[in-house]
Scaffold this motif. Structure first.
Motif, short mmCIF file in Angstrom:
data_model
loop_
_atom_site.label_atom_id
_atom_site.label_comp_id
_atom_site.label_asym_id
_atom_site.label_seq_id
_atom_site.Cartn_x
_atom_site.Cartn_y
_atom_site.Cartn_z
N VAL A 22 3.91 -3.75 -16.35
CA VAL A 22 4.83 -4.46 -17.22
C VAL A 22 4.13 -5.65 -17.86
O VAL A 22 4.23 -5.88 -19.07
CB VAL A 22 6.08 -4.92 -16.42
CG1 VAL A 22 6.95 -5.83 -17.27
CG2 VAL A 22 6.85 -3.70 -15.94
N GLN A 23 3.38 -6.35 -17.03
CA GLN A 23 2.66 -7.51 -17.56
C GLN A 23 1.61 -7.10 -18.60
O GLN A 23 1.46 -7.72 -19.65
CB GLN A 23 1.98 -8.24 -16.40
CG GLN A 23 1.47 -9.62 -16.76
CD GLN A 23 0.50 -10.15 -15.70
OE1 GLN A 23 -0.69 -10.23 -15.92
NE2 GLN A 23 1.06 -10.53 -14.54
N SER A 47 5.02 -0.67 -6.14
CA SER A 47 5.75 -1.77 -6.76
C SER A 47 4.82 -2.77 -7.47
O SER A 47 5.10 -3.19 -8.60
CB SER A 47 6.60 -2.43 -5.67
OG SER A 47 6.76 -3.78 -5.92
N ILE A 48 3.69 -3.11 -6.85
CA ILE A 48 2.80 -4.07 -7.53
C ILE A 48 2.14 -3.44 -8.75
O ILE A 48 1.91 -4.10 -9.76
CB ILE A 48 1.74 -4.71 -6.59
CG1 ILE A 48 0.83 -3.68 -5.96
CG2 ILE A 48 2.41 -5.58 -5.53
CD1 ILE A 48 -0.32 -4.27 -5.15
N ASP A 105 6.47 -13.00 -1.81
CA ASP A 105 6.10 -11.62 -1.49
C ASP A 105 4.62 -11.39 -1.73
O ASP A 105 3.92 -10.79 -0.92
CB ASP A 105 6.89 -10.65 -2.38
CG ASP A 105 8.31 -10.46 -1.87
OD1 ASP A 105 8.57 -10.89 -0.73
OD2 ASP A 105 9.13 -9.92 -2.62
N LEU A 106 4.19 -11.88 -2.89
CA LEU A 106 2.78 -11.69 -3.23
C LEU A 106 1.89 -12.42 -2.23
O LEU A 106 0.87 -11.89 -1.79
CB LEU A 106 2.50 -12.20 -4.65
CG LEU A 106 3.13 -11.38 -5.78
CD1 LEU A 106 2.96 -12.10 -7.10
CD2 LEU A 106 2.50 -10.00 -5.84
N ASP A 107 2.30 -13.63 -1.86
CA ASP A 107 1.49 -14.38 -0.90
C ASP A 107 1.42 -13.66 0.44
O ASP A 107 0.37 -13.63 1.09
CB ASP A 107 2.06 -15.79 -0.70
CG ASP A 107 1.72 -16.69 -1.89
OD1 ASP A 107 0.77 -16.35 -2.63
OD2 ASP A 107 2.41 -17.70 -2.08
N LEU A 116 -1.92 -2.10 2.41
CA LEU A 116 -0.53 -2.26 2.00
C LEU A 116 0.16 -0.90 2.05
O LEU A 116 -0.47 0.13 1.80
CB LEU A 116 -0.48 -2.82 0.57
CG LEU A 116 -1.20 -4.14 0.33
CD1 LEU A 116 -1.11 -4.52 -1.13
CD2 LEU A 116 -0.64 -5.24 1.22
N PRO A 117 1.45 -0.89 2.37
CA PRO A 117 2.18 0.38 2.38
C PRO A 117 2.24 1.00 0.99
O PRO A 117 2.17 0.27 -0.01
CB PRO A 117 3.58 -0.01 2.85
CG PRO A 117 3.50 -1.41 3.29
CD PRO A 117 2.28 -2.03 2.71
#
Lengths: 338, 412
Positions: free
Chosen positions: A37-38, A30-31, A6-8, A23-24
């Motif tokens: 979280v990270q 979402s990212i 997905d990231l790619d 990006l939408p």
């Protein structure tokens, strides 16, 4: 599809299309969530090792960010520490910050991001990022909301090989030792006051020794003695920071004890300045490692604006998302002004 | 307020009328002068008719279509061949709406008579204007265009921000930190052998700062309080009397941290240009706006920034110039624009008007100030999604905040 796929896919949207595809909104939401979280696990001051390349202010100059990857090597083959100020001023704040978020998620141990003074809600409403989001997402400010919320999670600095302290602006009178930064609650908007503010706002000054107040009524300048004391008490040898525009792309203070890295060439599409990224190969310092003009194992790669900027520069699309100002190089700008 | 029709909407009708009259004259004279071999449709008739239609429709065009306007006005000027210093501006083959005095007898040269080095800014083949930036320039643009009309030569210079070497060389001149973007080599220069020189540059402008500024950033008080509280909590002998004293004191007096030498950190220049040889005296004559409302062809147009500072992310302070040169007059605007977020807005405009036929010079200096909230409340009532973007537009601000003072001077 796995997460990395997905990231790619998102990365190809930004890297393989000209102009880059936005990006939408849902993807950005979402990212941003994933990166939050990270970053929850990341301490205020990250511990990282050389070799690493340090990048200063980018300010939405997406084409120049791509140029940096050409010059410095593309991730994950080169490790990068970005010193903040990703958005505002340039025309592509969204593309710039999205690319960095994606790279951080894709290569969490190769890419490091810290917070600059422009990673803030108030600043971005005044200096262009907010306006850019409204323009590019049909009047919706949600993307601005998601991204500025993420900004609250960015760490405030990094220590490289336990020898170099890196932050966006500079030192704070409220912080003699690094542990004082480590205990700050950073998950908030940058306040006007205190350690967090000083780290992203203060500047070195060759003419002074101590801390001085700015005549603006807020903010500090720091001098040579402060710098020496800080290094001594924290057992580091150097401060590397960004934050200040300079014609040459870098500035060396006090024989390399403090360095400014500036990575936005031809800032605002009109300053005509050079930019640089700083490669740190190793930190094995001997007695004579720090010279007036050089530090062992550190190389400034100086570069100029990518030719990809030329169209924007000529058309003077406008900085700050306003079509009436800052169009100084517009070729068709003949105007019956009064 | 950069365009003409919006300036004087009430006059639009009358202008149209007069342009129709003019056009009729032009049409008649063109027909009369037409060659006498009228077999089939005469090209001259067609052109004259086209021009007339254009003139009818021009005032209905949206205000930003300046380029159409320009393109319809002058015929291409003959490129100077043998003697580049004495081109005559040809009279248009058709009438323009209310043109200025006859375009005859205007002595023009591109580049200017005193231009040094190669000229990289030729004339446009279609409209005769000086092309800025130069067609072959690369980024950052380093331009040096120039033009001479009658007694006046106009030069502009654009270069990148100063290098650290150039900044070091200036260290003794200023005892305060310079703006972060300092285009110290940029200038606009108007030279007449007979009258003197008018120049605008950023370094001279910075010599005109007041000693200090009345303004502090919006969160100054908050910042001060935080430090006072800290001082009080750290201090053991905080008697009531002492705390009272402290609350009345300046921040620099209650901490051991001093302020660097005070200076006007807003860079609010009081700059009316660097003038040599010309004496201005106050006049009651109005600044000749009427001349500037005429859609005369613009032969030379340039703008540049002299300095700019983001005030440590508290707004913007910018000094910039704009110049347009028409066949019979020129206008130079040097604008200082200050926005301190949540505190204040300020405009200081210097306008130079030169009548290139009579050499009469006007200088107007206008100061405007307004509190930030007052301006913002005006916009908020309009329900915009991004109201603050208007505050970044100095033209909008200049039209929407009160004028404190205007002085007009002239050399005659």
């Amino acid at each position: 599809m796995t997460i990395s796929n997905d990231l790619d896919y998102c990365l190809t949207q930004l890297l393989d299309f000209k102009p880059a595809k936005l990006l939408p909104e849902e993807t950005i939401q979402s990212i941003c969530h994933d990166l939050k979280v990270q970053l929850l696990e990341t301490p205020n001051i990250m511990t990282i090792s050389s070799p690493i390349t340090l990048v200063g202010d980018i300010h939405g100059q997406f084409h120049d960010l791509l140029e940096i990857f050409k010059i410095g090597g593309s991730p994950p083959h080169t490790n990068y520490l970005f010193l903040g100020d990703y958005v505002d001023r340039g025309y592509y704040s969204i593309e710039t910050i999205c690319l960095l978020i994606l790279l951080k998620l894709r290569y969490p141990n190769r890419i490091f991001l810290i917070r600059g003074n422009h990673e803030s809600r108030t600043i971005t409403t005044n200096y262009g990022f907010y306006s850019e989001v409204l323009n590019k997402y049909n009047g919706s400010s949600r993307v601005w909301q998601y991204i500025t919320d993420l900004f609250d999670y960015l760490p405030l600095g990094a220590v490289i090989d336990n020898k170099i302290f890196a932050t966006h602006g500079g030192l704070s009178p409220s912080c003699q030792i690094l542990d004082q930064i480590r205990t700050v609650d950073r998950f908030r908007e940058i306040p006007h006051d205190g350690i967090m503010a000083d780290l992203v706002w203060s500047d070195p000054d060759l003419e002074i020794r101590d801390f001085k107040l700015s005549p603006r009524g807020a903010g500090y300048l720091f001098g040579a003695e402060v710098m020496n004391k800080f290094c001594h008490e924290n057992d580091v040898v150097q401060l590397i920071r960004a934050h200040q525009l300079c014609n040459e792309g870098y500035v060396n203070y006090w024989e390399g004890k403090c360095l400014t890295v500036w990575s936005a060439p031809n800032y605002c599409y009109r300053c005509g300045n050079k930019a640089s990224v700083l490669e740190i190969l190793h930190t094995n310092y001997g007695k004579n490692s720090f010279q007036k003009d050089s530090v062992d194992g550190q190389i400034f790669n100086v570069f100029e604006a990518s030719p990809e900027n030329d169209d924007d520069t000529i058309n003077g699309k406008s900085v700050n998302g306003n079509d009436n100002v800052d169009s100084f190089y517009k070729s068709k700008s003949v105007d019956y002004f009064l | 307020m950069s365009d003409l029709p919006s300036q004087e909407p009430e006059k639009a009708g009358s202008r149209q009328k007069s342009s129709v009259n003019k056009t009729n004259e032009a049409f008649v004279s063109t027909v009369r002068n037409a060659p006498n071999k009228t077999t089939g449709i005469d090209a001259v008739h067609i052109n004259a008719a086209r021009e007339m239609v254009k003139l009818h429709t021009r005032d209905r065009l949206p205000t930003n279509s300046v380029n159409n306007r320009i393109n319809t006005i002058p015929k291409p000027l003959p490129r100077p061949s043998n003697n580049p210093h004495s081109t005559q501006l040809p009279q248009s083959s058709f009438a323009t709406p209310r043109p200025s005095a006859s375009l005859k007898n205007i002595k023009m040269s591109i580049p200017a008579k005193g231009h040094e080095g190669p000229c990289t800014n030729p004339q446009c083949a279609h409209c005769g204007t000086v092309i800025i930036p130069a067609p072959k320039s690369s980024f950052p643009i380093m331009d040096k265009p120039s033009i001479t009309i009658n007694d006046w030569s106009i030069y502009t210079i654009k270069r990148p921000i100063l290098s650290s070497q150039e900044l070091d060389d200036l260290e003794s001149r200023y005892d305060f930190p310079l703006p972060e973007m300092i285009f110290g080599n940029n200038k606009v220069r108007l030279v007449s052998d007979q009258f003197g020189t008018i120049e605008f540059n950023g370094l001279d402008a910075l010599d005109s700062l007041n000693k200090e500024s009345d303004f502090k950033v919006s969160y100054h008080r908050e910042w001060l309080e935080a430090r006072k509280n800290k001082m009080l909590s750290e201090s053991f002998d905080t008697s009531e009397k002492k705390s009272k004293e402290i609350s009345n004191l300046d921040l620099s007096k209650i901490t051991d941290i001093e302020t660097i030498k005070n200076f006007d950190w807003t860079y609010s220049v009081n700059y009316k240009g660097s003038i040599t040889g010309i004496e201005f005296k106050p006049t009651n004559d109005p600044f000749p706006i009427d001349r500037l409302l005429k859609p005369d062809p613009i032969l030379f147009f340039d703008e540049s920034v002299l300095f700019e500072d983001e005030l440590g992310d508290n707004g913007i302070s910018v000094l910039s110039t704009k110049i347009r040169v028409m066949p019979t007059c020129l206008l130079l605007l040097c604008r200082f624009f200050l926005k301190i977020d949540n505190v204040s807005l300020r405009i200081r405009d210097t306008r130079i008007f030169i009548d290139l036929e009579t050499n009469k010079i006007f200088r107007e200096y206008k100061c405007q100030d307004c509190e930030y909230d007052e301006v913002l409340s005006k916009i908020n009532s309009k329900n915009l999604t991004d109201p603050k973007s208007l505050l970044r537009d100095s033209n909008w601000v200049a039209n929407n905040i009160p004028v404190n003072s205007v002085t007009t001077e002239t050399n005659m």
